[in-house]
Each structure stands twice: as structure tokens, then as C-alpha cells.
Design an enzyme around this catalytic site. Structure first.
Site, PDB file in Angstrom:
ATOM      1  CG  ASP A  18     -26.333  83.041  27.193  1.00  9.80           C
ATOM      2  OD1 ASP A  18     -25.480  83.008  26.359  1.00  9.80           O
ATOM      3  OD2 ASP A  18     -27.470  83.330  26.869  1.00  9.80           O
ATOM      4  CG  ASP A 112     -22.519  82.543  23.139  1.00 11.30           C
ATOM      5  OD1 ASP A 112     -23.036  81.697  22.634  1.00 11.30           O
ATOM      6  OD2 ASP A 112     -23.116  83.740  22.610  1.00 11.30           O
ATOM      7  CD  GLU A 113     -26.644  79.125  24.194  1.00 14.89           C
ATOM      8  OE1 GLU A 113     -27.712  79.111  25.274  1.00 14.89           O
ATOM      9  OE2 GLU A 113     -26.985  79.692  23.021  1.00 14.89           O
TER      10      GLU A 113
END
Length: 368
Positions: A18, A112-113
Site C-alpha cells: 500500500d 496505489d495498492e
């Protein structure tokens, strides 16, 4: 006599990566004047919704999906920055290229993860911890950004672990510690337990994972219906879901229930605009594209209506998303008894990084 017992299931090695305050961190990286300052990506001082907040802004309680006006009240020195989604997507592709050196089993959740299944130690690093550390170091070297990672034997705990030592942290939860780790956490941190469910649990005396674990399945079924099985297993650190590199597409959206039933067209369109802001922030964060816009409308008598429109190509931006939603709304007006809820979603989703095939882990020798 031959032993016909089935072999034990493979113990997966899952990493959840993350990025730390991704959008805001990219902006601070690219503009030195923003470093160390409270930054909100998206929205403005006058209107809109915060898409992401820097850690300096989070200290004041500024969060994603928060109305800009609320964020300003909490942090008067907040700096609003226009989002640059093409830059975020480019950085996200850099990061996913790093992941691909270690495994083909990559399940992006957003720009983003992502989950990674590293059960098959392709590069011979020896442990899942070592892989996570190497990935984090390469992300920093290649992008100038930091990432946090959780390492565990299933997706549920890996995601919880990645949040444990943020920012720029690593947390490893081996199988023999999984149940105790979950027991000590507040249930509001569990993936899928939103504010409304958390409040309901608190009213039932369920505040921690241990509280949830102590409730029998029948009790959970009585209060949470089909969601009970997930809660029962999660409270025991059990999650059998594989990392899927071809995740099924879902809808992305937002809805709002009003304090008073609304009948005025202008008021309804103003509310729909706020809902579109929140929904499109989630669409942009996911890196998704979709062709279908769906309006959800609930009347004062609780009768719910959904209307959808599909395009031949993806909805291009927030303005088009709202325009279609507004047309669907106007087609239902007037509603004499008033409207108590509106929602707007995008579906027919295609996500960046989706892959065509899924493979199974091939060995079970990699320690956490």
C-alpha cells in the site's frame, strides 16, 4: 495400507503493498514547495471532495472523500492541488512492473495498492519478508516514494498488517500469530466494516476482534445476515480467498441519505453533484474505466428505483458522469412524496493491470 488422506492445503504467502498517501506524496515529490505542508489532492477551497490527503493534513483529521469545506475548517492552511491522474497511473505502472519481477499473481485494488501471492519464490529470496523488503526498497529507489507492506498467510490479515506500521513500514504476521493479531484489533479496522456496521457492532458490545470472535455464528447471522460467515471467519484469522490476477469487475459509486426528504429539483441536483464528486474520486483512485452509469433513487416511502445508461465507450470524466446522472434523475422527477436517498455508480468496469490468466502456487516452501 496406502494413505489416502488428502495432502494439506498449501499455505499461501501473501504480501499487501500500500503506497503511503500516494497522490499527495507524488505531488510533494514533484513540487518541493509542498513538502512538509498539509496537502489535499482534488477539490478546492470553494467546493468538491478531497481525493487524497498528505500525512501532514491527516494530523488535522482531513481524509479522502471529505467535502472540501469540512477539510478547510479542520485545516485552514490546507493546500489544494489539482489531481494529475495521468502521472499517478504512470507511477502505478512503474510499481506494478516491480511486482511482476516477483510473481504473476498480482491483484491490483487501485492505483496505489495490490495483493501479491509470492508462495512460489521465483527469485529465490528465501522468505516473503525478504521479498517485501526488496520491493519496498525498489519502489523508493525507482519512484522516490514510500510504501508500506503487510506479509501474512492470507489476504485479510496481510491488508490489516500493511496498515499497522504506516507510513513506510512493514509488518509480518505468521500463521501462529494470526488469530491473536486479529483479536487485538478494533473491528472498525476490518476490511468491509464501514462506519454504519461498526456503530451497530458497538451497540451490540462488539468493539474488538476478540469481542467478535466470542459471538456465536447464530448470533452474527441474526444481526448481520449473509455477512455473518465472513465476520465469523475473519475474527478467527481465516480467509481462503486466492489472489486473483483477473479480478471480476465491479461497480464503483457513492450514495447519500438525506436528513429530510427532498423535492426541489435544484436541491436534488446539488446533492447529486456532491455524490458524483465522491464517486468519481473513487473511480479515479481505482484507475478504472466504465461504460454504464446507474442512478439509484429511494423515495420517502422507501420504494427504490434504479435507472442506467450504457455508452459505446468509457465515460470520459466526472462532468460526463454527472451529466448522465442528471439526465437519469430528471427523467424521474417530480417525486411528490420526496426523495430520501440518491446514489450514482459506474459499472462495466475495466481496470488497469487486469490480466487474462490465473495460475496456482507451485510450492509451499517459502517462509514468511
Amino acid at each position: 495400507m496406502a494413505d489416502d488422506a488428502a495432502p494439506p492445503p498449501i499455505q499461501r504467502k501473501i504480501i499487501h503493498v500500500d503506497m503511503d498517501a500516494f497522490y499527495a506524496s507524488v505531488e510533494q515529490r514533484d513540487d518541493p514547495d509542498l513538502r512538509g505542508r498539509p496537502v489535499a489532492v482534488g477539490g478546492s477551497r470553494a467546493r468538491g471532495v478531497v481525493a487524497a490527503a498528505s500525512y501532514e493534513a491527516r494530523v488535522f483529521g482531513v481524509r479522502s472523500a471529505m467535502p472540501s469545506a469540512t477539510a478547510m475548517r479542520r485545516c485552514p492552511d490546507l493546500v489544494f492541488v489539482k489531481p494529475r491522474f495521468e502521472v499517478y497511473r504512470a507511477v502505478s505502472l512503474q510499481i506494478r512492473a516491480i511486482f511482476a519481477d516477483y510473481t504473476d499473481l498480482i491483484e491490483p485494488l487501485s492505483l496505489d495498492e495490490a495483493y501479491l501471492d509470492v508462495t512460489d519464490d521465483r527469485l529465490g529470496r528465501g522468505t516473503a519478508r525478504a521479498i517485501a523488503e526488496e520491493i519496498r526498497a525498489r519502489i523508493r529507489a525507482d519512484t522516490g516514494l514510500t510504501a508500506s507492506a503487510g506479509v501474512s498467510y492470507n489476504k485479510f490479515i496481510a491488508k490489516l498488517a500493511s496498515d499497522q506500521n504506516k507510513p513506510d513500514g512493514l509488518c509480518v504476521i505468521p500463521p501462529h500469530k494470526g488469530a491473536a493479531f486479529v483479536a487485538g484489533l478494533p473491528v472498525k479496522r476490518f476490511h468491509g466494516v464501514g462506519p454504519v456496521t461498526a456503530q451497530k457492532m458497538e451497540r451490540l458490545g462488539i468493539v474488538t476482534g476478540a469481542d467478535l470472535r466470542d459471538r456465536p455464528l447464530a448470533f452474527l447471522q441474526a444481526h448481520f445476515g449473509s455477512y455473518a460467515d465472513y465476520l465469523y471467519r475473519a475474527a478467527r484469522g481465516v480467509d481462503d480467498r486466492p489472489v486473483r490476477s483477473n479480478r471480476p469487475s465491479k461497480s464503483i459509486g457513492a450514495e447519500r441519505t438525506f436528513d429530510t426528504n427532498l423535492t426541489d429539483r435544484d436541491a436534488l441536483h446539488a446533492q447529486l453533484s456532491h455524490i458524483a464528486d465522491a464517486a468519481w474520486a473513487r473511480v479515479a483512485k481505482s484507475g478504472a474505466q466504465g461504460r454504464t452509469v446507474t442512478l439509484k433513487l429511494r423515495r420517502a416511502d422507501f420504494h427504490t428505483i434504479t435507472r442506467a445508461r450504457s455508452l459505446n465507450q468509457p465515460v470520459r470524466d466526472r462532468a460526463a458522469f454527472l451529466a448522465i446522472g442528471g439526465e437519469l434523475l430528471d427523467a424521474q422527477l417530480p417525486v411528490a412524496e420526496g426523495i430520501r436517498l440518491l446514489g450514482l455508480t459506474l459499472s462495466g468496469i475495466l481496470r488497469d493491470g487486469d490480466r487474462d490468466a490465473e495460475t496456482e502456487p507451485r510450492q509451499a516452501s517459502l517462509p514468511l
